[in-house]
Design an enzyme around this catalytic site. Structure first.
Site, PDB file in Angstrom:
ATOM      1  N   GLY A  62     -39.197  -0.748 -23.182  1.00  0.00           N
ATOM      2  CA  GLY A  62     -38.994  -2.016 -22.970  1.00  0.00           C
ATOM      3  C   GLY A  62     -38.642  -2.987 -23.476  1.00  0.00           C
ATOM      4  CD  GLU A 399     -43.978  18.036 -20.225  1.00  0.00           C
ATOM      5  OE1 GLU A 399     -43.986  18.675 -21.166  1.00  0.00           O
ATOM      6  OE2 GLU A 399     -43.861  17.071 -19.662  1.00  0.00           O
ATOM      7  CG  HIS A 484     -47.265  10.270 -19.620  1.00  0.00           C
ATOM      8  ND1 HIS A 484     -47.845  11.781 -18.950  1.00  0.00           N
ATOM      9  CD2 HIS A 484     -46.710  10.397 -21.120  1.00  0.00           C
ATOM     10  CE1 HIS A 484     -46.348  12.434 -19.276  1.00  0.00           C
ATOM     11  NE2 HIS A 484     -46.266  12.137 -20.441  1.00  0.00           N
ATOM     12  CG  ASN A 522     -42.816  13.552 -18.019  1.00  0.00           C
ATOM     13  OD1 ASN A 522     -43.228  14.295 -16.778  1.00  0.00           O
ATOM     14  ND2 ASN A 522     -43.372  14.075 -18.238  1.00  0.00           N
TER      15      ASN A 522
END
Length: 543
Positions: A62, A399, A484, A522
């Site tokens: 960000g 994953e 995450h 993700n």
């Protein structure tokens, strides 16, 4: 940093879009742009008493988007990064250390490693290390350890680079207040272009030794009726082919991932941050940590910053002023700082939603023990490229992850993202002077149950069992962690629908703290795309 007057209102939406359109491709820095980037990179850290038009706290996804787009719009930006710059090789000639041989560079201010997979064959594999401002932070809270990148580039330094756009039909559950049509038509494509996202060559995947583990994962998934998908990534696939051919220095094929990747990975240092620095308007102060943000009068903000040394001690404290402040310290860093500032009276008007809505993206890990006729390969690329999709039926996306031990293990390893709806809250603990998180270990059980919808079925079909030696002694599930972290300053609750903090014009959240706990995949592409959306609006209307 030069002193500048407040930004003019003359920056138009049209001018901003025109300025961004030409750099969305992944052209490498070269010539004068590279020289400019090096000059900016060598600039001294922020000075006590400085005034900056825009101060960005953090250099992850960000923050990097915000810095680039602000700079292109003519705004001078200073970025504050708690971690190191990671631009100087160690005594071994490498910037980052290997996953199999962690050293002082591996962990943030720990004296012992804390690997996500910390047992092998039932034996603990963590080791003592010198205390240092290393690249991976294993931050402990009640019931959970949160892994975060520390350094210029944030989480892009330490993740597997899996660059996944959520399925369109799942987006309403991710960001319900955001126009999905705009995201999928404009901002996801913009993010994927800026990040340099690509997908593995399927023909090479089928032939290369380093993805035998993924091919075993594909066989087992398909035999049990699960969709197997190739997952985009930000690794340079041509470079990896050269690694396999032995013509370049190995990186993904040399066990490099958890503590940084020395070559083929397109981290933010090589994409958004490189372009931002090349504008000549972005400066970064590494080993600096923001401790306070408070109104300064005249619409500006006073920002207090500690400068750190490599053992984590504060060497000096600086006070600067900023016209605008962008909180981009990651879900945990941003949330902790805002909760502290509200509780201690620096920003008392922050609303009651600050600190709420934090989740772990449903992360849970496991391994399976395969039969001898299903070896997974002693050479494994550390860059995952595939997954098993059972989201619609079972609430899990898995994953197919590497286990790059350098020896044959006959093991399949998985990181699952699950539809776990539990959310935690950050709160200020006045007695300790720290921020707590009230996550409960028992909240991982729904994630385990959802992951089992995949792996119980595969085990039954293949006649295999779970590995019990990877996370402890007779422990199947890695339920103690997340890679995450998301939420804590949720969009359209703690902020308005573009990240403006309620009650404080000129203060913005622009990172994963905006996303309420889960992205179904993700998360970093969604974090990047949301930042692209929000900063475009902020530049067009606030400046």
């Amino acid at each position: 940093m030069r002193d500048h007057p407040p930004v003019s209102n003359a920056v138009s939406r049209r001018g901003f879009i025109a300025g961004t359109g030409s750099i969305l491709g992944m052209a490498a820095l070269a010539g004068p742009a590279a020289a400019q980037a090096r000059r900016v990179a060598a600039a001294p850290p922020i000075a006590n008493g400085a005034h900056v038009p825009a101060l960005v706290i953090g250099t992850g996804y960000g923050g990097s988007v915000a810095a680039l787009r602000l700079a292109q719009a003519g705004v001078d930006v200073h970025m504050i990064e708690m971690g190191m710059a990671w631009d100087t090789p160690g005594s071994d000639g490498k910037i980052f250390c290997n996953t199999r041989e962690p050293d002082y560079r591996s962990y943030w201010l720990r004296t012992r490693t804390k690997a996500p997979l910390n047992y092998f064959l039932g034996f603990p594999i963590d080791r003592d290390i010198p205390r240092y401002t290393g690249i991976l932070d294993a931050e402990d809270f009640s019931g959970i350890t949160v892994y975060q990148g520390r350094g210029v580039g944030g989480g892009s330094l330490v993740n597997g680079g899996m660059a996944v756009t959520p399925k369109r039909e799942n987006f309403a559950s991710v960001l319900p207040s955001v126009n999905a049509d705009e995201m999928y038509a404009t901002y996801y494509p913009r993010a994927n272009a800026g990040l340099g996202v690509g997908t593995i060559d399927p023909a090479w995947f089928d032939s290369t030794a380093c993805y035998q583990y993924s091919r075993v994962g594909r066989k087992h998934a398909q035999r049990s009726g699960f969709p197997f998908v190739f997952v985009p990534d930000v690794y340079d696939w041509d470079y990896m082919k050269q690694e396999a051919a032995g013509t370049v220095t190995k990186s993904a094929l040399a066990g490099e991932i958890l503590y940084g990747n020395n070559h083929g990975k397109k981290s933010l240092q090589r994409t958004y941050l490189a372009q931002a620095r090349a504008t000549g308007r972005v400066t970064i102060s590494a080993l600096h940590q923001v401790t306070s943000v408070a109104p300064a009068g005249g619409g500006r903000y006073t920002v207090v910053i500690d400068q750190l040394n490599t053992t984590g001690d504060t060497t000096t404290t600086k006070t600067v002023t900023a016209d605008r402040v962008f909180f981009a310290a990651g879900s945990v860093g941003t949330s902790k700082l805002l909760v502290k500032l509200r509780a201690t009276g620096a920003l008392p008007a922050l609303n009651g939603e600050v600190g709420k809505g934090w989740g772990d993206n449903g992360n849970v890990m496991c391994g399976r023990a395969n039969h001898l006729w299903d070896p997974t390969g002693s050479l494994q690329s550390t860059i995952p490229c595939s997954g098993i999709d059972n989201w619609a039926a079972g609430g899990a996306f898995a994953e197919v992850a590497p286990l790059p031990t350098g020896i044959e293990t006959w093991a399949s390893f998985y990181l699952s993202i699950t539809n776990n709806t539990h959310r935690a809250q950050f709160s200020w603990n006045a007695s300790t002077g720290k921020v707590d998180l009230n996550w409960q270990l028992a909240w991982k059980q729904p994630s385990i149950d959802m992951a089992k919808t995949i792996f119980d079925k595969i085990n039954a079909k293949e006649g295999t069992i779970y590995r019990t030696d990877l996370f402890g002694i007779y422990k199947i599930w890695g339920d103690h962690l997340t890679y995450h972290p998301l939420g804590g300053a949720v969009l359209n609750k703690a902020t308005d629908n573009y990240g403006r903090l309620a009650g404080y014009p000129g203060l913005y959240v622009i990172d994963g703290a905006l996303i309420p706990g889960n992205t179904t995949v993700n998360p970093f592409v969604t974090i990047t795309a949301l930042a692209e959306r929000n900063i475009e609006k902020i530049i067009a209307t606030d400046l």
